[in-house]
Design a protein around this motif. Structure first.
Motif, short mmCIF file in Angstrom:
data_model
loop_
_atom_site.label_atom_id
_atom_site.label_comp_id
_atom_site.label_asym_id
_atom_site.label_seq_id
_atom_site.Cartn_x
_atom_site.Cartn_y
_atom_site.Cartn_z
N TYR A 202 31.28 19.37 69.24
CA TYR A 202 31.20 20.70 69.65
C TYR A 202 32.62 21.27 69.67
O TYR A 202 33.21 20.66 70.63
CB TYR A 202 30.36 21.00 70.86
CG TYR A 202 29.00 20.71 70.74
CD1 TYR A 202 28.06 21.42 69.94
CD2 TYR A 202 28.34 19.45 71.35
CE1 TYR A 202 26.84 21.06 69.64
CE2 TYR A 202 26.96 19.21 71.03
CZ TYR A 202 26.11 20.17 70.42
OH TYR A 202 24.73 19.74 70.25
N ARG B 258 22.98 28.44 72.58
CA ARG B 258 22.36 28.23 71.34
C ARG B 258 22.41 26.94 70.68
O ARG B 258 21.57 26.29 70.31
CB ARG B 258 23.30 28.98 70.41
CG ARG B 258 22.52 28.83 68.70
CD ARG B 258 23.33 29.73 67.86
NE ARG B 258 23.01 29.69 66.48
CZ ARG B 258 23.43 30.31 65.59
NH1 ARG B 258 24.38 31.37 65.49
NH2 ARG B 258 22.88 30.02 64.36
N ALA B 259 23.59 26.30 71.15
CA ALA B 259 23.77 24.71 70.78
C ALA B 259 22.98 23.76 71.65
O ALA B 259 22.25 23.04 70.93
CB ALA B 259 25.24 24.41 71.06
N THR B 260 22.40 24.23 72.79
CA THR B 260 21.60 23.46 73.58
C THR B 260 19.99 23.70 72.93
O THR B 260 19.37 22.39 73.04
CB THR B 260 21.67 23.97 74.87
OG1 THR B 260 22.73 23.89 75.76
CG2 THR B 260 20.46 23.09 75.81
N GLU B 261 19.88 24.80 72.53
CA GLU B 261 18.54 25.05 71.73
C GLU B 261 18.10 23.97 70.58
O GLU B 261 17.43 23.64 70.40
CB GLU B 261 18.32 26.45 71.58
CG GLU B 261 18.03 27.49 72.75
CD GLU B 261 17.89 28.87 72.61
OE1 GLU B 261 18.07 29.02 71.15
OE2 GLU B 261 17.85 29.51 73.15
N GLU B 262 19.49 24.18 69.73
CA GLU B 262 19.66 23.37 68.48
C GLU B 262 19.69 21.88 68.81
O GLU B 262 18.84 21.22 68.12
CB GLU B 262 20.81 23.81 67.66
CG GLU B 262 20.70 25.07 67.09
CD GLU B 262 22.27 25.65 66.59
OE1 GLU B 262 22.92 24.88 66.70
OE2 GLU B 262 22.05 26.77 65.85
N LEU B 263 19.99 21.65 70.01
CA LEU B 263 20.09 20.12 70.22
C LEU B 263 18.66 19.81 70.60
O LEU B 263 18.14 18.75 70.28
CB LEU B 263 20.98 19.83 71.43
CG LEU B 263 20.66 18.55 72.08
CD1 LEU B 263 21.56 17.29 71.18
CD2 LEU B 263 22.03 18.16 73.33
N ARG B 264 17.92 20.61 71.35
CA ARG B 264 16.50 20.41 71.89
C ARG B 264 15.57 20.03 70.61
O ARG B 264 14.84 19.35 70.53
CB ARG B 264 16.11 21.30 72.84
CG ARG B 264 14.68 21.17 73.21
CD ARG B 264 14.05 22.10 74.11
NE ARG B 264 12.91 21.90 74.54
CZ ARG B 264 11.78 22.31 73.75
NH1 ARG B 264 11.92 22.95 72.72
NH2 ARG B 264 10.49 22.18 74.23
N ALA B 265 15.95 21.28 69.64
CA ALA B 265 15.03 21.07 68.48
C ALA B 265 15.42 19.89 67.63
O ALA B 265 14.38 19.19 66.97
CB ALA B 265 15.34 22.33 67.58
N HIS B 266 16.57 19.48 67.79
CA HIS B 266 16.99 18.02 66.64
C HIS B 266 16.33 16.90 67.48
O HIS B 266 15.65 16.19 66.76
CB HIS B 266 18.37 18.15 66.89
CG HIS B 266 18.94 16.88 66.30
ND1 HIS B 266 18.59 16.46 64.94
CD2 HIS B 266 19.80 15.78 66.63
CE1 HIS B 266 18.97 15.53 64.50
NE2 HIS B 266 19.82 14.76 65.61
#
Length: 259
Positions: A180, A188-196
């Motif tokens: 990062y 936003r990065a945290t949301e994407e990390l959770r989705a991943h």
């Protein structure tokens, strides 16, 4: 040389063997051989530090866990937190713990973070706190997403304890490191990390041995009797309110004693 950490490693390994835990790892090659990194884990049991932590030792790394500061109220736990260089987190003074974690990462160590903060009763991923991405970006180190499955069968919230020689399979998957930039959009990065990690967890569940319908350690989505995320949230909010009342009552009692 860290004799206390090494002793704990040996004890953890002995406990896992005594329980007959059948560990299976994938992605061990994704763990950086050197330098700091943030290992981000899902949180679904009281024993879910064991298999991932022992996975790190397989590649010669050791994790420094973020731990609730309440643990250090106990003298033994205070000793262990200190000598394993774990990072106690006081929610009323979180900035200090955050600074310590960043310094630890920049010194080349691995910090282990549970971004859900508390155990998920539904065994689905809860919402993530943003601290893992934030500290990784500031320290200039990668995040290694990791998920595990099976530990909730041993000991978790709302399940029967199965801590004997139950030969429970526990699977762990380490994902590829994510870098990062310092100016990252943390939310936003945290949301994407959770989705991943949700995709990683689903993939891991699909390789796990078939579970009986209605099992207390299985999410409702997979036919288990664990509460849905919505029902689990209601339970957790009630528990948090009860805990707050107990803390307030204790503080009031302590204040009366001082008078």
């Amino acid at each position: 040389m860290e004799p206390v950490y090494r002793t704990l490693q040996l004890i953890a390994g002995a406990l896992v063997r005594a329980q007959g835990v059948r560990r299976r790892y994938r992605g061990l090659e994704n763990i950086p051989a050197t330098g700091g990194f943030v290992l981000v884990l899902n949180h679904n049991s009281y024993t879910d530090f064991l298999a991932p932590g022992l996975g790190l030792t397989r590649v010669g790394r050791r994790g420094r866990f973020l731990a609730k500061s309440e643990l250090t109220d106990n003298a033994m736990m205070r000793f262990l937190v200190k000598h394993t260089r774990s990072v106690p987190v006081d929610r009323s003074a979180g900035a200090r713990a955050y600074r310590t974690a960043v310094d630890t990462l920049q010194a080349g160590h691995a910090i282990v973070v549970y971004p859900e903060a508390t155990i998920s009763r539904s065994f689905e991923l809860k919402e993530f706190k943003s601290g893992a991405v934030r500290m990784a970006a500031e320290a200039g180190v990668p995040v290694v997403p990791a998920v595990h499955w099976g530990a909730q069968r041993q000991w978790s919230k709302g399940t029967r304890r199965r801590l004997g020689h139950a030969r429970i399979p526990v699977y762990v998957s380490f994902g590829e490191p994510i870098e990062y930039p310092a100016a990252v959009d943390v939310d936003r990065a945290t949301e994407e990390l959770r989705a991943h990690m949700a995709v990683m967890l689903t993939d891991l569940q699909e390789t796990y041995p078939e579970a009986p319908a209605g099992a207390d350690w299985l999410p409702a989505r997979l036919g288990g009797s664990a509460p849905t995320p919505e029902s689990a949230l209601i339970i957790e909010e009630a528990e948090a309110a009860a805990k707050a009342r107990r803390r307030a009552a204790k503080a009031a009692a302590d204040e009366r004693k001082r008078r």
